[in-house]
Write a protein that holds these residues in place. Structure first.
Motif, mmCIF file in Angstrom:
data_model
loop_
_atom_site.group_PDB
_atom_site.id
_atom_site.type_symbol
_atom_site.label_atom_id
_atom_site.label_comp_id
_atom_site.label_asym_id
_atom_site.label_seq_id
_atom_site.Cartn_x
_atom_site.Cartn_y
_atom_site.Cartn_z
ATOM 1 N N ALA A 154 0.825 -1.212 0.000
ATOM 2 C CA ALA A 154 0.000 0.000 0.000
ATOM 3 C C ALA A 154 0.857 1.258 0.000
ATOM 4 O O ALA A 154 0.568 2.231 -0.713
ATOM 5 N N THR A 155 1.933 1.246 0.788
ATOM 6 C CA THR A 155 2.828 2.400 0.836
ATOM 7 C C THR A 155 3.498 2.618 -0.508
ATOM 8 O O THR A 155 3.599 3.750 -0.998
ATOM 9 N N LEU A 156 3.952 1.539 -1.139
ATOM 10 C CA LEU A 156 4.607 1.651 -2.441
ATOM 11 C C LEU A 156 3.661 2.218 -3.494
ATOM 12 O O LEU A 156 4.046 3.096 -4.288
ATOM 13 N N LEU A 157 2.436 1.746 -3.503
ATOM 14 C CA LEU A 157 1.463 2.246 -4.473
ATOM 15 C C LEU A 157 1.183 3.730 -4.252
ATOM 16 O O LEU A 157 1.009 4.489 -5.215
ATOM 17 N N ALA A 158 1.139 4.147 -2.992
ATOM 18 C CA ALA A 158 0.906 5.558 -2.702
ATOM 19 C C ALA A 158 2.111 6.418 -3.074
ATOM 20 O O ALA A 158 1.964 7.600 -3.403
ATOM 21 N N LEU A 159 3.306 5.834 -3.039
ATOM 22 C CA LEU A 159 4.534 6.568 -3.341
ATOM 23 C C LEU A 159 4.812 6.698 -4.829
ATOM 24 O O LEU A 159 5.409 7.684 -5.274
ATOM 25 N N LEU A 160 4.411 5.710 -5.614
ATOM 26 C CA LEU A 160 4.864 5.597 -6.994
ATOM 27 C C LEU A 160 4.637 6.840 -7.852
ATOM 28 O O LEU A 160 5.549 7.271 -8.567
ATOM 29 N N PRO A 161 3.449 7.443 -7.845
ATOM 30 C CA PRO A 161 3.260 8.608 -8.729
ATOM 31 C C PRO A 161 4.261 9.720 -8.463
ATOM 32 O O PRO A 161 4.858 10.274 -9.395
ATOM 33 N N SER A 162 4.455 10.043 -7.208
ATOM 34 C CA SER A 162 5.389 11.112 -6.855
ATOM 35 C C SER A 162 6.817 10.741 -7.229
ATOM 36 O O SER A 162 7.573 11.565 -7.762
ATOM 37 N N MET A 163 7.218 9.499 -6.961
ATOM 38 C CA MET A 163 8.577 9.065 -7.284
ATOM 39 C C MET A 163 8.832 9.081 -8.785
ATOM 40 O O MET A 163 9.850 9.607 -9.250
ATOM 41 N N LEU A 164 7.917 8.498 -9.550
ATOM 42 C CA LEU A 164 8.105 8.437 -11.005
ATOM 43 C C LEU A 164 8.156 9.830 -11.609
ATOM 44 O O LEU A 164 8.909 10.084 -12.561
ATOM 45 N N HIS A 165 7.365 10.738 -11.063
ATOM 46 C CA HIS A 165 7.385 12.111 -11.560
ATOM 47 C C HIS A 165 8.756 12.746 -11.365
ATOM 48 O O HIS A 165 9.285 13.410 -12.261
ATOM 49 N N GLN A 166 9.365 12.549 -10.198
ATOM 50 C CA GLN A 166 10.660 13.155 -9.942
ATOM 51 C C GLN A 166 11.793 12.472 -10.696
ATOM 52 O O GLN A 166 12.774 13.117 -11.050
ATOM 53 N N ILE A 167 11.670 11.190 -10.943
ATOM 54 C CA ILE A 167 12.680 10.515 -11.764
ATOM 55 C C ILE A 167 12.634 11.060 -13.191
ATOM 56 O O ILE A 167 13.671 11.294 -13.824
ATOM 57 N N ARG A 168 11.428 11.297 -13.692
ATOM 58 C CA ARG A 168 11.272 11.793 -15.069
ATOM 59 C C ARG A 168 11.491 13.294 -15.164
ATOM 60 O O ARG A 168 12.125 13.790 -16.090
ATOM 61 N N TRP A 169 10.960 14.062 -14.200
ATOM 62 C CA TRP A 169 11.061 15.517 -14.242
ATOM 63 C C TRP A 169 11.559 16.059 -12.902
ATOM 64 O O TRP A 169 10.800 16.698 -12.154
ATOM 65 N N PRO A 170 12.807 15.834 -12.533
ATOM 66 C CA PRO A 170 13.300 16.318 -11.234
ATOM 67 C C PRO A 170 13.343 17.842 -11.196
ATOM 68 O O PRO A 170 13.771 18.491 -12.152
ATOM 69 N N SER A 171 12.865 18.430 -10.127
ATOM 70 C CA SER A 171 12.890 19.879 -9.948
ATOM 71 C C SER A 171 12.862 20.182 -8.460
ATOM 72 O O SER A 171 12.387 19.370 -7.660
ATOM 73 N N SER A 172 13.348 21.363 -8.102
ATOM 74 C CA SER A 172 13.348 21.740 -6.687
ATOM 75 C C SER A 172 11.923 21.883 -6.166
ATOM 76 O O SER A 172 11.621 21.487 -5.039
ATOM 77 N N HIS A 173 11.028 22.451 -6.995
ATOM 78 C CA HIS A 173 9.627 22.537 -6.611
ATOM 79 C C HIS A 173 9.054 21.143 -6.366
ATOM 80 O O HIS A 173 8.426 20.861 -5.340
ATOM 81 N N GLY A 174 9.243 20.290 -7.344
ATOM 82 C CA GLY A 174 8.704 18.944 -7.253
ATOM 83 C C GLY A 174 9.266 18.166 -6.080
ATOM 84 O O GLY A 174 8.565 17.361 -5.465
ATOM 85 N N PHE A 175 10.532 18.424 -5.749
ATOM 86 C CA PHE A 175 11.154 17.723 -4.630
ATOM 87 C C PHE A 175 10.487 18.079 -3.310
ATOM 88 O O PHE A 175 10.269 17.215 -2.456
ATOM 89 N N MET A 176 10.130 19.360 -3.122
ATOM 90 C CA MET A 176 9.439 19.750 -1.891
ATOM 91 C C MET A 176 8.089 19.048 -1.785
ATOM 92 O O MET A 176 7.719 18.538 -0.728
ATOM 93 N N TYR A 177 7.343 19.030 -2.894
ATOM 94 C CA TYR A 177 6.067 18.320 -2.895
ATOM 95 C C TYR A 177 6.276 16.830 -2.665
ATOM 96 O O TYR A 177 5.509 16.174 -1.956
ATOM 97 N N SER A 178 7.329 16.290 -3.270
ATOM 98 C CA SER A 178 7.591 14.861 -3.146
ATOM 99 C C SER A 178 7.930 14.472 -1.708
ATOM 100 O O SER A 178 7.537 13.397 -1.241
ATOM 101 N N MET A 179 8.657 15.336 -0.999
ATOM 102 C CA MET A 179 8.954 15.050 0.408
ATOM 103 C C MET A 179 7.661 14.954 1.221
ATOM 104 O O MET A 179 7.494 14.051 2.039
ATOM 105 N N ALA A 180 6.740 15.896 0.978
ATOM 106 C CA ALA A 180 5.461 15.870 1.701
ATOM 107 C C ALA A 180 4.646 14.642 1.312
ATOM 108 O O ALA A 180 4.062 13.967 2.174
#
Length: 506
Positions: A310-336
């Motif tokens: 369940a945790t992995l499924l909840a994490l995947l969208p945010s992780m895949l987004h940062q792998i494909r489009w890493p950004s400082s903005h996105g990283f802050m959202y990804s941490m949350a």
């Protein structure tokens, strides 16, 4: 986090720092976890006892059961850096009050002087670690004016849940959170090795900092994959990997020297027999336990796998987004988003783990003032049963009210005319733009939401006072808080994921 913004006025910085110190001292005047509660006491005694153990016993015995180290009495169950912190603080405090860390005879030691020393140790930790990290972070938040930077600093240093847990309940979360914030600053400013080392130090201080690991991993991997040529990509990944391995080796080596030391340390850090959650925590498993008896139906092993999936499924969208489009903005959202996914779905969650969600949300206050307002208020409510047991109801009310009065919505433009024309790509890079009317709408929505949360909290608190729980359901009031807070955190995670995935492609 991004490029340099305007420098904030020194008067504002001094005011925030002064207020932050004042509330810490004020909260420290109250009670703490386990105060006078013989024979086990609470978290305050745990921190003091760890100083006693680390100062008086050899390193090889810190995590092992011995005649002088009864693990059932607050045995150390935090990672090595936390143990070394206890060793350092123990040696310092012993110079002022040797009796407070005397082996065996100091259990439950609670003199006025020892309390003062312990309280000061938390304040000093804040000032040396969290305050500098907050100063650095406020200058790197994109789009923040000088006033906006002061608001970021206020959110980080006056965050009520962090203040009441560290300086009321009694812990040292500011050290791990400050190191994690320093790691985030490092990676978004291009210092990937330094950022990796600081984050690993945070992880070695409190293993719940693992909540941020997917965000760090995906962002650093995304940045490495953007290097030109396969050799550059491999070098970038290898440098971060070696930094992680080297930091862990330095922290763990003293305990690895004893046969079976690594396994014993892991058993202390991850006692899976405790179950999926302790007490009432506002996550999915606890909120749904009234309908589905997860522990009885699945057992610990199967439940651990379900939590992991369940945790992995909840994490995947945010992780895949940062792998494909890493950004400082996105990283802050990804941490949350990463912290929310772990808090809501992972195995063995504590109510205090919500602090990991609040720190990156504080960094987003310029763009997400509504979330930055609501999240700490709901987090405080979710922890109320714990705070009530500690005798911290007055501090809970005072800190919540003070945070409610902070003007968080002033971190961006408020009276601008129509923004200049931008291409679709530019709009995605810059994130949402607010006109004056847009900010007025947000102000109204923010206060309406805050009013709703306050109303719900008043109803829940009134119910605790006016309606005795039935004998069959003695913890119904605690469960009611969980049933309110958990859906709010779920909606928050959905919203922040939506914002990351739709607005922040580099």
């Amino acid at each position: 986090m991004g490029g340099e913004a305007c420098s904030p006025g020194w008067q504002g910085v001094v005011a925030v720092v002064g207020a932050a110190l004042l509330v810490r001292f004020a909260v420290g005047l109250g009670p703490y976890s386990g105060m006078g509660n013989h024979p086990k006491y609470g978290d305050y005694e745990a921190q003091r006892h760890w100083m006693e153990i680390t100062v008086n016993l050899p390193v090889s015995d810190w995590y092992w059961p011995t005649s002088d180290n009864r693990l059932e009495y607050w045995g150390i169950d935090y990672p090595p850096l936390s143990a070394f912190q206890s060793w350092l603080y123990g040696h310092v405090l012993r110079q002022f009050d040797p009796d407070m860390i005397a082996l065996k005879t100091s259990e439950g030691y609670e003199t006025s002087y020892s309390k003062l020393l312990m309280r000061w140790s938390v304040v000093v930790t804040d000032v040396l670690v969290m305050f500098p990290a907050a100063f650095a972070a406020m200058r790197l938040v994109p789009g923040a004016s000088g006033r906006g930077q002061i608001i970021v600093l206020s959110c980080l240093l006056l965050q009520p849940a962090a203040v009441i847990i560290d300086h009321g309940h009694f812990q040292y979360n500011s050290l791990s959170l400050g190191l994690a914030l320093g790691g985030a600053i490092g990676v978004v400013t291009g210092r990937h090795v330094l950022g990796s080392v600081l984050f690993c130090l945070a992880l070695n201080h409190k293993h719940m900092t693992l909540y941020y690991a997917p965000a760090f991993f995906s962002y650093l991997l995304g940045c490495s994959l953007r290097q030109k040529g396969p050799v550059a990509k491999v070098v970038a990944v290898s440098k971060c990997g070696l930094a992680v391995l080297g930091t862990f080796l330095v922290c763990w080596l003293p305990f690895m020297m004893r046969p079976g030391g690594t396994q014993q340390l892991l058993r202390r850090l991850f006692p899976i027999e405790r179950g999926v959650f302790e007490d009432y925590v506002a996550n999915f498993w606890c909120a749904s336990a009234v309908l589905f008896k997860w522990k009885s139906w699945m057992g610990n092993e199967a439940l651990m796998k379900a939590c992991g999936l369940a945790t992995l499924l909840a994490l995947l969208p945010s992780m895949l987004h940062q792998i494909r489009w890493p950004s400082s903005h996105g990283f802050m959202y990804s941490m949350a988003n990463s912290a929310l996914a772990f808090f809501l779905f992972s195995y063995q969650v504590h109510e205090k783990s919500i602090l990991l969600v609040l720190m990156p949300i504080s960094l987003l206050v310029v763009e997400e003032p509504l979330v930055a307002r609501m999240a700490p208020m709901v987090a405080m409510l979710s922890m109320y049963p714990l705070l009530e047991r500690d005798g911290l109801a007055l501090q809970y009310v005072a800190l919540s009210a003070a945070f409610l009065c902070l003007p968080l919505q002033n971190g961006g433009p408020r009276k601008s005319a129509q923004p200049p024309a931008q291409s679709r790509t530019q709009r995605r890079k810059s994130g949402p733009q607010w006109t004056g009317a847009g900010w007025q709408t947000l102000d109204s929505l923010e206060w309406a939401t805050a009013s709703f949360v306050i109303f719900a909290a008043l109803v829940l608190h009134a119910g605790r006072v006016a309606v005795p729980p039935p004998s069959r359901y003695p913890f119904i009031h605690d469960a009611a808080i969980v049933w309110f807070c958990c859906p709010v955190f779920l909606m928050m995670m959905c919203y922040l994921n939506f914002k990351q995935l739709t607005s922040l492609r580099a």
